[in-house]
Design a protein around this motif. Structure first.
Motif, short mmCIF file in Angstrom:
data_model
loop_
_atom_site.label_atom_id
_atom_site.label_comp_id
_atom_site.label_asym_id
_atom_site.label_seq_id
_atom_site.Cartn_x
_atom_site.Cartn_y
_atom_site.Cartn_z
N THR A 1 5.18 -10.18 6.42
CA THR A 1 4.93 -9.90 5.00
C THR A 1 3.45 -9.63 4.75
OG1 THR A 1 6.80 -11.30 4.36
CG2 THR A 1 5.15 -10.82 2.67
N LYS B 1 11.45 -10.36 7.13
CA LYS B 1 11.56 -11.16 5.91
C LYS B 1 11.88 -12.63 6.23
CE LYS B 1 12.99 -7.34 2.88
NZ LYS B 1 12.10 -7.46 1.74
N ASP C 1 10.93 -15.42 3.52
CA ASP C 1 11.75 -15.32 2.32
C ASP C 1 13.18 -15.78 2.60
OD1 ASP C 1 12.40 -14.42 -0.42
OD2 ASP C 1 13.51 -12.83 0.61
N SER D 1 18.32 -9.39 0.00
CA SER D 1 16.91 -9.37 0.38
C SER D 1 16.46 -7.99 0.80
CB SER D 1 16.67 -10.38 1.51
OG SER D 1 15.32 -10.38 1.90
#
Length: 440
Positions: free
Chosen positions: A115, A401, A404, A437
Motif C-alpha cells: 500500500t 491489500k 486491509d 476490496s
C-alpha cells in the motif's frame, strides 16, 4: 621667505596615493569574490529526524530509546525524535501524509508495504544502500518490500516466528506431559481441556485473527493464501480451506463455551502475551516479540524452569507457521535523507542488530550471520533451530491489500468466535471481503 615643494616630490606623492588606493580596491574586489563563492552559513548544523514505531509494550520502547541514545552519541549532529503510535499504526501514518506531518522514518510492516509503495509514500532506499549491506539479509524477508518496479523499498529490521508457548508449572500441576515434536493439533486441544479441568485455568489463549489461525489451516491442507484480485475470493471455496476453517471455528466456539479456550479479553488481558505472563492460561501461539516482553514485565516467570516453547503442532498435511517482518520505511518526501539513511543503517546493520535484537533479545536477527551469535538468547536460538522442521513458513503477506484484508478478516472471525455468525456464514463473509476490496 616661504619655500615651496618641488614638482618631482609632488608627482611621487600622487603616485604613491594612487597605488595605495588601487591596492585597497583590488583587495576589496578579491574579498567580495571570496565572500560570494563561500556557501551561506546555516543557522544550525543539527538535523532533527522523526522516527515513529508501534510498541509491543514498555520493553520495546525502552530498547529503542537505548539505541537512539547510542546513535545520537555517535552522531551528535543528528537528533532523533522517537514517537510511539499505539493503535492503527499504518492507517495513522498514511493519514499523516495528507496533513503534511508524516515522520521521516517509520515501521513498515510487510502486510502494509504494498500500500505504501503503490501510493509513492516510501523512498526506494535500495538506490541508496550499498549492495553488500543488502546482501546480508535473508532473501525471503526482502520480498514483501519490493515494488512492481523491482526496486527495494525497505530492509527488515528483524523478524519473528510463531511458536507454541506453554506454562510448565500448569502442565505439571495437571499431570499433562509437555509438548513434543510429535504433537498434533488434537494433542494440543486434549491437553488444553485436561489442564482446564484440573487447574481451572484455560488451556489455550489465542487471538481471533486470520494470521494466527493460518498455521492450523495450512497444516491441514489449505494452501498459503494469495489475494491479488477479486477472483481470489475463491480461496475460501477450496475444500481444504472450508473444512479446516469450519472445524476451527466450531471447535473455538465450543471450547470458549466450555472455558478451556479463550481470547485475551476473556481473562481481562490486552493480548495473549499479557495473559500468558500473568499465568492466566497454560498455552498460547505467539511471536518472538513475546519473549523480551515476558522477561521484562514478568521477571520471576523464568524461561526453562517456568515456561518453554515448542513447535506448533502438526496437522494432516504436515506442520506450518507464520513469519513476520518489519522494515524501516523512509518518507519519500523527507528533507533529511542522508541522516535518515545513516540512522537506518545503524539500527538495521550488524552492530545495531547485535545490540538491539541479539543482546537485548528483541526478536530474531534478519542478518544471516547473526543466527550463530553467541549472545543470542537461548529461547530465540531454539526458535531458529525449529525453523527447518516446518513444512511451510509463510511470511505475513497475502498480496497488495494484505493489511486491509487482515483487518476485515479479523472482524469476521471475532464475530464467529462470539457466536454471532456460523462457520458457513463466516466463509461467505470472508469471500465477500476479498471481492469488495478489489472491486473498490
Amino acid at each position: 621667505m616661504t619655500t615651496q615643494g618641488s614638482p618631482e616630490k609632488g608627482k611621487k606623492t600622487s603616485s604613491t596615493l594612487i597605488l595605495a588606493a588601487a591596492i585597497v580596491i583590488l583587495a576589496l574586489i578579491v574579498g567580495a569574490v571570496f565572500l560570494l563563492q563561500r556557501p551561506a552559513p546555516t543557522p544550525s548544523q543539527t538535523v532533527v529526524i522523526r522516527f515513529a514505531g508501534w510498541s509491543a509494550g514498555e520493553t520495546e520502547m525502552k530498547s529503542y530509546q537505548k539505541m537512539i541514545d547510542l546513535f545520537e552519541k555517535q552522531n551528535p549532529n543528528i537528533i532523533v525524535k522517537y514517537e510511539v503510535i499505539t493503535q492503527m499504526f499504518s492507517e495513522n501514518i498514511l493519514a499523516s501524509y495528507a496533513a503534511g506531518a508524516a515522520p521521516d522514518v517509520f515501521y513498515l510492516d510487510s502486510a502494509w508495504a504494498p500500500t505504501f509503495i503503490s501510493k509513492g509514500a516510501v523512498y526506494p532506499i535500495g538506490d541508496k544502500l550499498p549492495k553488500d549491506f543488502v546482501d546480508q539479509f535473508y532473501p525471503f524477508l526482502l520480498e514483501p518490500f519490493k515494488g512492481s518496479d523491482g526496486k527495494l523499498y525497505g530492509v527488515p529490521k528483524d523478524w519473528s516466528v510463531l511458536s507454541l508457548f506453554y506454562n510448565k508449572k500448569l502442565f505439571a500441576q495437571a499431570g499433562v506431559p509437555e509438548p513434543t515434536e510429535s504433537w498434533t493439533w488434537q494433542d494440543l486441544f486434549n491437553a488444553a481441556k485436561t489442564i482446564y479441568q484440573k487447574t481451572g485455568k484455560p488451556g489455550l489463549v489465542i487471538h481471533a485473527e486470520f494470521n494466527r489461525w493460518l498455521p492450523y489451516l495450512m497444516s491441514n491442507g489449505a494452501p498459503p493464501p494469495t489475494f491479488s484480485s477479486a477472483a481470489d475470493a475463491a480461496y475460501f471455496d477450496n475444500p481444504a480451506v472450508k473444512t479446516a476453517l469450519t472445524n476451527f471455528i466450531t471447535l473455538f466456539q465450543q471450547g470458549r463455551k466450555e472455558g478451556w479456550i479463550v481470547i485475551p479479553s476473556d481473562v481481562n488481558a490486552g493480548w495473549s502475551g499479557e495473559a500468558f505472563g500473568k499465568e492466566l492460561a497454560a498455552m498460547t501461539i505467539e511471536g518472538s516479540w513475546m519473549i523480551p516482553y515476558i522477561a521484562d514485565q514478568f521477571p520471576n516467570f523464568k524461561y526453562g524452569s517456568d515456561w518453554d516453547l515448542s513447535l506448533i503442532p502438526q496437522g494432516s498435511s504436515g506442520r506450518a507457521t507464520m513469519a513476520y517482518t518489519v522494515a524501516l520505511g523512509v518518507n519519500s518526501k523527507t528533507e533529511n535523507i542522508d541522516a535518515v539513511i545513516k540512522f537506518l543503517m545503524f539500527i538495521e546493520g550488524p552492530d545495531g542488530q547485535r545490540e538491539l535484537v541479539v543482546k537485548m533479545g528483541h526478536t530474531l536477527p534478519s542478518i544471516k550471520s547473526l543466527a550463530n551469535d553467541p549472545n543470542l538468547w537461548p529461547s530465540h536460538a531454539k526458535e531458529l533451530s525449529n525453523i527447518g522442521k516446518y513444512n511451510i513458513v509463510k511470511v505475513f503477506f497475502y498480496g497488495p491489500k494484505t493489511g486491509d484484508l487482515e483487518g476485515q478478516f479479523n472482524q469476521v472471525l471475532q464475530a464467529a468466535v462470539r457466536g454471532e455468525v456460523s462457520a458457513s456464514e463466516a466463509l461467505s463473509l470472508l469471500k465477500t471481503k476479498v471481492s469488495q476490496s478489489f472491486k473498490g
